[in-house]
Design a protein around this motif. Structure first.
Motif, PDB file in Angstrom:
ATOM      1  N   GLU A   5      75.109  37.440  77.485  1.00 37.92           N
ATOM      2  CA  GLU A   5      73.685  37.190  77.762  1.00 37.92           C
ATOM      3  C   GLU A   5      72.852  37.619  76.561  1.00 37.92           C
ATOM      4  O   GLU A   5      72.100  38.591  76.603  1.00 37.92           O
ATOM      5  CB  GLU A   5      73.263  37.940  79.023  1.00 37.92           C
ATOM      6  N   THR A   6      73.002  36.869  75.475  1.00 43.00           N
ATOM      7  CA  THR A   6      72.378  37.256  74.204  1.00 43.00           C
ATOM      8  C   THR A   6      71.521  36.134  73.624  1.00 43.00           C
ATOM      9  O   THR A   6      71.214  36.135  72.430  1.00 43.00           O
ATOM     10  CB  THR A   6      73.454  37.633  73.178  1.00 43.00           C
ATOM     11  N   HIS A   7      71.098  35.193  74.463  1.00 46.10           N
ATOM     12  CA  HIS A   7      70.343  34.038  73.976  1.00 46.10           C
ATOM     13  C   HIS A   7      68.888  34.124  74.421  1.00 46.10           C
ATOM     14  O   HIS A   7      68.512  34.960  75.246  1.00 46.10           O
ATOM     15  CB  HIS A   7      70.989  32.741  74.488  1.00 46.10           C
ATOM     16  N   TYR A   8      68.062  33.236  73.866  1.00 50.93           N
ATOM     17  CA  TYR A   8      66.671  33.162  74.319  1.00 50.93           C
ATOM     18  C   TYR A   8      66.602  32.866  75.814  1.00 50.93           C
ATOM     19  O   TYR A   8      67.451  32.157  76.356  1.00 50.93           O
ATOM     20  CB  TYR A   8      65.931  32.025  73.605  1.00 50.93           C
ATOM     21  N   THR A   9      65.558  33.386  76.442  1.00 53.09           N
ATOM     22  CA  THR A   9      65.210  32.909  77.776  1.00 53.09           C
ATOM     23  C   THR A   9      64.041  31.931  77.621  1.00 53.09           C
ATOM     24  O   THR A   9      63.617  31.634  76.507  1.00 53.09           O
ATOM     25  CB  THR A   9      64.781  34.069  78.697  1.00 53.09           C
ATOM     26  N   SER A  10      63.528  31.438  78.725  1.00 54.44           N
ATOM     27  CA  SER A  10      62.295  30.658  78.651  1.00 54.44           C
ATOM     28  C   SER A  10      61.199  31.542  78.065  1.00 54.44           C
ATOM     29  O   SER A  10      61.276  32.773  78.114  1.00 54.44           O
ATOM     30  CB  SER A  10      61.885  30.159  80.039  1.00 54.44           C
ATOM     31  N   ASN A  11      60.195  30.917  77.492  1.00 57.91           N
ATOM     32  CA  ASN A  11      59.094  31.695  76.917  1.00 57.91           C
ATOM     33  C   ASN A  11      58.488  32.651  77.940  1.00 57.91           C
ATOM     34  O   ASN A  11      58.124  33.787  77.606  1.00 57.91           O
ATOM     35  CB  ASN A  11      57.996  30.771  76.396  1.00 57.91           C
ATOM     36  N   SER A  12      58.395  32.224  79.185  1.00 55.94           N
ATOM     37  CA  SER A  12      57.764  33.045  80.219  1.00 55.94           C
ATOM     38  C   SER A  12      58.635  34.207  80.658  1.00 55.94           C
ATOM     39  O   SER A  12      58.139  35.176  81.231  1.00 55.94           O
ATOM     40  CB  SER A  12      57.433  32.175  81.442  1.00 55.94           C
ATOM     41  N   GLY A  13      59.932  34.118  80.407  1.00 53.30           N
ATOM     42  CA  GLY A  13      60.874  35.116  80.885  1.00 53.30           C
ATOM     43  C   GLY A  13      61.747  34.549  81.985  1.00 53.30           C
ATOM     44  O   GLY A  13      61.476  33.481  82.540  1.00 53.30           O
ATOM     45  N   LYS A  14      62.818  35.256  82.307  1.00 54.11           N
ATOM     46  CA  LYS A  14      63.743  34.790  83.329  1.00 54.11           C
ATOM     47  C   LYS A  14      63.034  34.634  84.677  1.00 54.11           C
ATOM     48  O   LYS A  14      62.246  35.495  85.084  1.00 54.11           O
ATOM     49  CB  LYS A  14      64.911  35.769  83.478  1.00 54.11           C
TER      50      LYS A  14
END
Length: 247
Positions: A5-14
């Protein structure tokens, strides 16, 4: 980290985190937010920066009760605004006087900032005071930025969440909160902003081009922290024991 789990999330967050924050606000204070009205940030410091960057045009004024946390005026300056300080006084338990807020309002006033429970005074705002501030904001069509990062660390009082005064107040409030104080997660740098979608979209535009997204690992930690919320009560009880000893 071990599961990748080392990638970007959505801009808003998970989504799981934002929904968890929304559920927590409703459980604690009866304030209803949709996950789309919550933005995961790099601590409340970033949320504060985003709020003023989205709200303020150059020269706009923000009323700020003092004494206050060192970053509040600085973030207004960074956004091109003008902080207008009003005092809160020891003889009044550091409650801000709503009449002094009224007197400070000018045609350039865009927002009222409040930070209760307060750093550095330790003051907790009385419900009547906050309600009067809400009425002033409605009367003068102002936004209220409410930093409630210390909401769980209160003793002998019940914290009043500012947007809990009803939809007319909620729709003009930017609520700032996070995990640094309640869950002792200062170094994880994870906070949030909750606001109506039209305000939050402005904040999101600044966030996505400066931060991209809050750290994925910190978001996962915050999700787990919300599941283990009983530890907050245990920590507060221990703080209260120490407080009573000092008093």
């Amino acid at each position: 980290l071990q599961t990748g789990e080392t990638h970007y999330t959505s801009n808003s967050g998970k989504l799981e985190l934002r929904q968890g924050i929304a559920d927590n606000l409703q459980r604690l204070y009866g304030v209803k937010y949709d996950a789309s009205e919550i933005l995961a940030t790099v601590g409340v410091s970033e949320a504060l920066y985003l709020a003023f960057m989205a709200l303020l045009d150059p020269g706009d004024e923000v009323i700020i009760p003092t004494p206050c946390f060192v970053a509040y005026q600085a973030e207004v300056y960074l956004a091109g605004g003008v902080p207008v300080e009003i005092p809160s006084r020891m003889e009044n338990q550091f409650q801000v006087d709503p009449d002094e807020i009224r007197a400070a309002i000018t045609p350039r006033t865009k927002a009222i900032f409040i930070g209760y429970p307060s750093n550095p005074t330790g003051a907790v705002a009385e419900r009547e005071t906050l309600l009067e501030i809400a009425n002033i904001a409605i009367e003068h069509d102002l936004v209220v930025v409410s930093d409630e990062i210390y909401d769980r660390l209160v003793y002998g009082f019940k914290h009043v969440c500012f947007p809990s005064f009803g939809e007319e107040v909620r729709k003009r409030t930017i609520l700032l909160g996070g995990f640094s104080k309640s869950h002792a997660m200062t170094g994880w740098r994870i906070g949030f902003a909750a606001a109506p979608a039209d305000i939050l979209q402005g904040m999101l535009r600044v966030h996505q081009y400066t931060i991209m997204s809050a750290p994925t690992t910190a978001q996962d930690a915050a999700i787990e922290a919300l599941k283990a919320d009983t530890y907050v009560d245990e920590m507060v009880a221990e703080y209260d024991r120490r407080r009573k000893l000092i008093v």
